[in-house]
Design a protein around this motif. Structure first.
Motif, PDB file in Angstrom:
ATOM      1  N   GLU A 100      20.718  34.121  67.756  1.00  0.00           N
ATOM      2  CA  GLU A 100      22.161  35.521  67.531  1.00  0.00           C
ATOM      3  C   GLU A 100      22.570  34.717  66.958  1.00  0.00           C
ATOM      4  O   GLU A 100      23.609  35.514  65.656  1.00  0.00           O
ATOM      5  N   ARG A 113      21.908  40.760  74.226  1.00  0.00           N
ATOM      6  CA  ARG A 113      21.889  39.714  73.928  1.00  0.00           C
ATOM      7  C   ARG A 113      21.679  38.459  74.797  1.00  0.00           C
ATOM      8  O   ARG A 113      21.956  37.476  75.269  1.00  0.00           O
ATOM      9  N   HIS A 116      22.153  51.046  60.759  1.00  0.00           N
ATOM     10  CA  HIS A 116      22.249  49.764  60.231  1.00  0.00           C
ATOM     11  C   HIS A 116      22.396  49.960  58.317  1.00  0.00           C
ATOM     12  O   HIS A 116      22.586  49.244  57.222  1.00  0.00           O
ATOM     13  N   LEU A 154      10.631  39.198  61.747  1.00  0.00           N
ATOM     14  CA  LEU A 154      11.797  38.093  62.813  1.00  0.00           C
ATOM     15  C   LEU A 154      11.617  36.795  62.901  1.00  0.00           C
ATOM     16  O   LEU A 154      10.558  35.897  62.669  1.00  0.00           O
ATOM     17  N   GLY A 201      19.849  38.053  65.563  1.00  0.00           N
ATOM     18  CA  GLY A 201      18.756  39.063  66.751  1.00  0.00           C
ATOM     19  C   GLY A 201      17.722  38.666  66.978  1.00  0.00           C
ATOM     20  O   GLY A 201      16.746  37.639  66.306  1.00  0.00           O
ATOM     21  N   ASP A 226      22.951  45.261  71.073  1.00  0.00           N
ATOM     22  CA  ASP A 226      22.049  44.806  71.334  1.00  0.00           C
ATOM     23  C   ASP A 226      22.754  43.434  71.288  1.00  0.00           C
ATOM     24  O   ASP A 226      22.461  42.801  71.749  1.00  0.00           O
ATOM     25  N   ILE A 227      23.281  42.907  69.805  1.00  0.00           N
ATOM     26  CA  ILE A 227      23.904  41.484  70.112  1.00  0.00           C
ATOM     27  C   ILE A 227      24.580  41.041  71.058  1.00  0.00           C
ATOM     28  O   ILE A 227      24.250  39.637  71.622  1.00  0.00           O
ATOM     29  N   TYR A 243      14.904  42.885  69.520  1.00  0.00           N
ATOM     30  CA  TYR A 243      15.214  43.981  70.184  1.00  0.00           C
ATOM     31  C   TYR A 243      15.254  44.862  71.169  1.00  0.00           C
ATOM     32  O   TYR A 243      14.332  43.868  71.708  1.00  0.00           O
TER      33      TYR A 243
END
Length: 353
Positions: free
Chosen positions: A157, A194, A227, A140, A162, A190-191, A165
């Motif tokens: 982001e 956050r 995904h 990541l 991302g 999730d995005i 997670y």
């Protein structure tokens, strides 16, 4: 009495993985936990199995079995409505907690009342049987940033979609309530969560946060992972960019994803992507996208003599405009390379240290 932790679980046709998930929760060395499970209309006996597992489970479980919505944000919000904890976390029922690390995250956020969240900068994937694949999802970008600030996280982001997670991260429940949880009008989950948290923290510097280089969850990779649906992924990101970054240029990562998705595709598939929404229409302003579309448009030869296109993971060949067959591409080099250096290990997640 220790503060209550609410674990919000979301499942859809995850019957094969329910036992692994709940066993990882039962291994958490913490006395005060509630579990809220939302099953989004599964057709694979998930609800029946969950009802059996709940009977003798270590922690109280509330099962919400509903008609299928396909709306992850809405489903997690349904779980949040039933969450009574001071702290909250989210997980998909096909994934598994790294119980020891997750418990350590919980101890950290309970001890430091200024923390808005504790999350992991490291991701580890497992296959259907629970064996670890260290090459996926890969490193990541946040791992290369020392002590990232809020602007760093927002930039991750925007550019890379991302920072970390949300599964396995622990949040203050009152913070999730203040930002009104997930956006139910967005395909992504999730995005969006956050970004809303980061924007809130940017205006409230009294909160701190901690990002730790240890994996708190093992992510399950299988054939039905969301995904792997390229159109859905482009829809998620384009909606997100349109809502939260409408005045910024399209990031290169999004352009590259789009190019990969339309390369050698049939024109109907390409048009479906380009005309998803106003953000995807902006792709038409890019020369690289226009070139890719022009290559996709059927010429006389492609239309009436010979044409090769991509259909999911297969190749489709059409001869004389009507004789068609599909085949799976075999790359001998990749086969040899994988034989020499397998990405899947024989290490089970139970053995991971």
């Amino acid at each position: 009495m220790q503060p209550l932790l609410s674990i919000c679980c979301l499942g859809y046709n995850h019957a094969n993985y329910l036992t692994d998930n709940l066993e990882s929760i039962s291994r958490l060395n913490y006395p005060n936990i509630e579990v809220i499970v939302v099953d989004d209309g599964s057709s694979d006996q998930s609800v029946e199995l969950l009802n059996d597992l709940i009977t003798n489970f270590k922690y109280p479980i509330k099962l919400i079995a509903q008609q299928n919505t396909g709306n992850i944000g809405l489903n997690f919000n349904n779980a949040i409505k039933h969450a009574n904890g001071e702290y909250i976390t989210f997980i998909s029922l096909d994934d598994v907690f790294n119980s020891k690390i997750f418990t350590n995250f919980l101890e950290i956020i309970i001890e430091d009342k200024s923390l808005a969240f504790v999350s992991s900068s490291k991701a580890i994937s497992i296959n259907n049987l629970g064996y670890i694949d260290f090459d996926k999802p890969g490193k990541l970008p946040i791992e290369d940033i020392s002590n990232p600030n809020i602007d760093d996280l927002l930039e991750l982001e925007y550019k890379d979609f991302g920072a970390f997670y949300i599964q396995g991260a622990i949040f203050r429940k009152d913070l999730i309530d203040k930002i009104n949880g997930f956006d139910e009008d967005m395909t992504g989950d999730d995005i969006v969560l956050r970004t809303k948290i980061f924007l809130f923290l940017k205006d409230h510097p009294e909160y701190n946060y901690k990002i730790i280089h240890k994996p708190s969850v093992f992510y399950r990779l299988h054939d039905t992972n969301i995904h792997k649906n390229s159109i859905r992924q482009i829809k998620i990101i384009s909606e997100y960019l349109g809502k939260y970054w409408p005045n910024k240029p399209l990031p290169q990562t999004f352009i590259d994803w789009s190019l990969h998705s339309i390369k050698n595709r049939e024109i109907a598939y390409v048009e479906k992507i380009i005309y998803l929404n106003p953000t995807t229409k902006r792709l038409m302003d890019l020369e690289s996208i226009q070139k890719a579309i022009n290559k996709t448009k059927p010429s006389f030869i492609k239309k009436y003599i010979f044409n090769k296109t991509r259909v999911q993971n297969d190749k489709k060949i059409t001869i004389l405009g009507f004789l068609s067959f599909s085949y799976t591409s075999l790359n001998l080099f990749k086969i040899i390379f994988k034989t020499q250096k397998p990405t899947q290990t024989n290490i089970h997640y139970h053995e991971y240290k």
